[in-house]
Write a protein that holds these residues in place. Structure first.
Motif, PDB file in Angstrom:
ATOM      1  N   SER A   1       0.797  -1.229   0.000  1.00 46.95           N
ATOM      2  CA  SER A   1       0.000   0.000   0.000  1.00 46.95           C
ATOM      3  C   SER A   1       0.832   1.283   0.000  1.00 46.95           C
ATOM      4  O   SER A   1       0.269   2.376   0.115  1.00 46.95           O
ATOM      5  CB  SER A   1      -0.934   0.005   1.217  1.00 46.95           C
ATOM      6  OG  SER A   1      -0.169   0.015   2.412  1.00 46.95           O
TER       7      SER A   1
ATOM      8  N   LYS B   1      -0.807   5.074  -0.463  1.00 46.92           N
ATOM      9  CA  LYS B   1      -0.812   6.065   0.609  1.00 46.92           C
ATOM     10  C   LYS B   1      -0.442   7.453   0.098  1.00 46.92           C
ATOM     11  O   LYS B   1      -0.828   8.459   0.684  1.00 46.92           O
ATOM     12  CB  LYS B   1       0.156   5.649   1.725  1.00 46.92           C
ATOM     13  CG  LYS B   1      -0.340   4.471   2.535  1.00 46.92           C
ATOM     14  CD  LYS B   1       0.727   3.915   3.445  1.00 46.92           C
ATOM     15  CE  LYS B   1       1.066   4.876   4.546  1.00 46.92           C
ATOM     16  NZ  LYS B   1       1.945   4.294   5.572  1.00 46.92           N
ATOM     17  N   ASN B   2       0.312   7.509  -1.001  1.00 46.33           N
ATOM     18  CA  ASN B   2       0.764   8.792  -1.538  1.00 46.33           C
ATOM     19  C   ASN B   2      -0.256   9.457  -2.455  1.00 46.33           C
ATOM     20  O   ASN B   2      -0.050  10.586  -2.888  1.00 46.33           O
ATOM     21  CB  ASN B   2       2.079   8.611  -2.293  1.00 46.33           C
ATOM     22  CG  ASN B   2       3.212   8.228  -1.358  1.00 46.33           C
ATOM     23  OD1 ASN B   2       3.254   8.663  -0.210  1.00 46.33           O
ATOM     24  ND2 ASN B   2       4.126   7.403  -1.839  1.00 46.33           N
TER      25      ASN B   2
ATOM     26  N   LYS C   1      -7.554   8.014  -4.273  1.00 48.06           N
ATOM     27  CA  LYS C   1      -7.769   6.796  -3.486  1.00 48.06           C
ATOM     28  C   LYS C   1      -9.197   6.306  -3.652  1.00 48.06           C
ATOM     29  O   LYS C   1      -9.446   5.111  -3.868  1.00 48.06           O
ATOM     30  CB  LYS C   1      -7.480   7.054  -2.002  1.00 48.06           C
ATOM     31  CG  LYS C   1      -6.017   7.186  -1.671  1.00 48.06           C
ATOM     32  CD  LYS C   1      -5.824   7.533  -0.210  1.00 48.06           C
ATOM     33  CE  LYS C   1      -4.338   7.755   0.076  1.00 48.06           C
ATOM     34  NZ  LYS C   1      -4.099   8.404   1.346  1.00 48.06           N
TER      35      LYS C   1
END
Length: 199
Positions: free
Chosen positions: A30, A34-35, A41
């Motif tokens: 992940s 996360k970025n 997302k």
């Protein structure tokens, strides 16, 4: 995996799930997810749930006469979540809000329609009207509590009160599969358009 035993010998601990790995070396973590921005997302999650629903439809279609309602219910659950996440992704992308607080698809569809009003970005959905909207129009209560929360209806099949849906739901894997392909096309156009406006 290895481990040292008390007498200093190397002890090999075999993971049975690594044996006959159908996709050796294929994995992901992940870290890159996360970025991503919040809208990205939500969009990735929406497309993943949409793809999950398509895979479930394929399995359901292959089940033939052994098809069970639970298979359809889980496909609808993925579709419901995909729809919510996609609408939130577009709203978040257009408004800059990191979170869109409602779970009500009828409200999300209304906001989405204000952002992308052109017909090419619109799509039919069984959740365009909430249970409350329908009851208000009919002037009478026809739904049970579980019917007011489609995600819970498809996930559990019964409400917290143990009461089932007031209606009968239907699932045709071929029909839903084609609908999912249609959604994929509309959503791709919509996401490109709302992203272009932000770019």
């Amino acid at each position: 995996m290895t481990d040292a035993s008390r007498d200093g010998k190397v002890l090999y601990i075999l993971d049975p799930f690594l044996a006959d790995d159908r996709w050796p070396g294929v994995r992901v973590d992940s870290a890159s997810f996360k970025n991503l921005s919040s809208p990205e997302k939500l969009h990735e999650q929406a497309i993943a749930f949409l793809l999950g629903a398509k895979v479930l439809c394929e399995a359901a279609g292959q089940a033939g006469e052994n098809l069970r309602w639970s298979q359809g219910s889980v496909a609808y659950y993925c579709l419901n979540l995909a729809t919510e996440l996609f609408l939130k992704a577009c709203i978040s992308r257009a408004t800059g809000a990191s979170a869109v607080p409602t779970h009500k698809l009828s409200e999300l569809l209304e906001q989405y329609g204000e952002i992308l009003p052109a017909p090419e970005f619109q799509f039919p959905t069984p959740w365009a009207l909430s249970a409350s909207d329908i009851e208000r129009a009919l002037g009478t209560q026809i739904f049970n509590s579980i019917d007011r929360n489609p995600d819970q209806l498809y996930r559990y099949g019964i409400g917290r009160d143990g009461i089932e849906s007031a209606g009968v739901q239907f699932f045709s894997p071929g029909y839903i599969f084609n609908y999912l392909n249609h959604l994929n096309n509309v959503w791709e156009r919509a996401w490109n358009e709302v992203s272009k406006r932000q770019g």
